[in-house]
Design a protein around this motif. Structure first.
Motif, short mmCIF file in Angstrom:
data_model
loop_
_atom_site.label_atom_id
_atom_site.label_comp_id
_atom_site.label_asym_id
_atom_site.label_seq_id
_atom_site.Cartn_x
_atom_site.Cartn_y
_atom_site.Cartn_z
N ASN A 156 2.84 -4.08 0.86
CA ASN A 156 2.92 -3.80 -0.58
C ASN A 156 1.52 -3.67 -1.16
OD1 ASN A 156 5.53 -3.53 -1.40
ND2 ASN A 156 5.74 -5.58 -2.22
N PHE A 157 0.63 -4.59 -0.77
CA PHE A 157 -0.76 -4.55 -1.24
C PHE A 157 -1.41 -3.22 -0.85
CE2 PHE A 157 -5.30 -5.34 -0.38
CZ PHE A 157 -5.72 -5.58 -1.68
N LYS A 158 -1.27 -2.84 0.41
CA LYS A 158 -1.84 -1.58 0.90
C LYS A 158 -1.33 -0.39 0.07
CE LYS A 158 -1.56 1.46 4.98
NZ LYS A 158 -2.93 1.88 5.17
N ARG A 159 -0.02 -0.33 -0.14
CA ARG A 159 0.57 0.77 -0.93
C ARG A 159 0.02 0.78 -2.35
NH1 ARG A 159 5.09 -0.33 1.98
NH2 ARG A 159 5.86 -1.84 0.46
N TYR A 160 -0.06 -0.41 -2.96
CA TYR A 160 -0.56 -0.51 -4.32
C TYR A 160 -2.00 -0.01 -4.42
CZ TYR A 160 -2.16 -2.60 -8.72
OH TYR A 160 -2.71 -2.79 -9.96
N VAL A 161 -2.87 -0.50 -3.54
CA VAL A 161 -4.29 -0.10 -3.59
C VAL A 161 -4.43 1.40 -3.35
CG1 VAL A 161 -6.56 -0.36 -2.53
CG2 VAL A 161 -5.13 -2.37 -2.90
N GLU A 162 -3.75 1.90 -2.33
CA GLU A 162 -3.89 3.33 -1.99
C GLU A 162 -3.31 4.21 -3.09
OE1 GLU A 162 -2.40 3.71 2.00
OE2 GLU A 162 -4.28 2.94 2.85
N THR A 163 -2.24 3.80 -3.74
CA THR A 163 -1.66 4.57 -4.85
C THR A 163 -2.60 4.56 -6.04
OG1 THR A 163 0.58 4.06 -4.13
CG2 THR A 163 0.32 4.75 -6.40
N MET A 164 -3.15 3.38 -6.36
CA MET A 164 -4.06 3.26 -7.50
C MET A 164 -5.38 3.96 -7.22
SD MET A 164 -2.27 1.74 -9.74
CE MET A 164 -3.43 1.20 -10.99
N SER A 165 -5.74 4.10 -5.96
CA SER A 165 -7.01 4.75 -5.61
C SER A 165 -6.98 6.25 -5.87
CB SER A 165 -7.34 4.49 -4.12
OG SER A 165 -7.64 3.14 -3.95
N ARG A 166 -5.79 6.81 -5.98
CA ARG A 166 -5.68 8.25 -6.24
C ARG A 166 -5.91 8.58 -7.71
NH1 ARG A 166 -0.32 8.15 -3.69
NH2 ARG A 166 -0.78 7.62 -1.56
N ASP A 167 -5.87 7.56 -8.57
CA ASP A 167 -6.03 7.81 -10.01
C ASP A 167 -7.45 8.24 -10.36
OD1 ASP A 167 -3.44 7.01 -10.18
OD2 ASP A 167 -3.88 5.04 -11.03
#
Length: 141
Positions: free
Chosen positions: A130-141
């Motif tokens: 979940n942490f990995k998904r959150y960081v990678e999703t937020m990194s696209r912003d």
């Protein structure tokens, strides 16, 4: 007899500083700190220093159950290492390193005796994922 520690990890496509900030910032912890979709983390606090305390509330979204996950930091080396002792005396170590352009997060924890090691590994890995998904999703912003 003390059980062997369990290790979970993730290789995250984001800079080390962002990974560190998202792992340690209460405003981020509440966004990723759950093992399944039917749970959430409604509050978190973090005094990120040796001797500092942290706490996060993990709760079923239907209100049927909740608990506080808390402890005290034994060692904090910014951007590298966090070691803490949970309220029940078990120890956890999280290391952060850059490898092949990715940030590797490795978390090792002492298992508890109530649940199987497989279940504990799966639960902690689900939170790490979940942490990995959150960081990678937020990194696209």
């Amino acid at each position: 007899m003390k059980k062997s520690p369990i290790t979970v990890q993730a290789s995250i496509a984001a800079p080390l500083q962002k990974v560190w900030d998202y792992w340690t910032g209460p405003e981020h912890i509440t966004q990723w700190n759950q093992a399944s979709e039917d749970w959430h983390c409604p509050k978190a606090s973090n005094d990120l220093r040796t001797g500092g305390k942290f706490s996060s509330t993990m709760a079923a979204k239907d209100g049927s159950m909740s608990f506080d996950f808390e402890g005290v930091y034994d060692e904090v080396i910014p951007g590298e290492l966090i070691r803490y002792t949970m309220a029940d005396g078990r120890e956890v170590s999280i290391s952060f390193e850059v490898k092949d352009g990715m940030t590797l997060v490795i978390e090792t924890f002492d298992p508890e005796s109530m649940h199987s090691e497989e279940l504990q590994r799966a639960g902690w890995q689900a939170i790490m994922d979940n942490f990995k998904r959150y960081v990678e999703t937020m990194s696209r912003d």
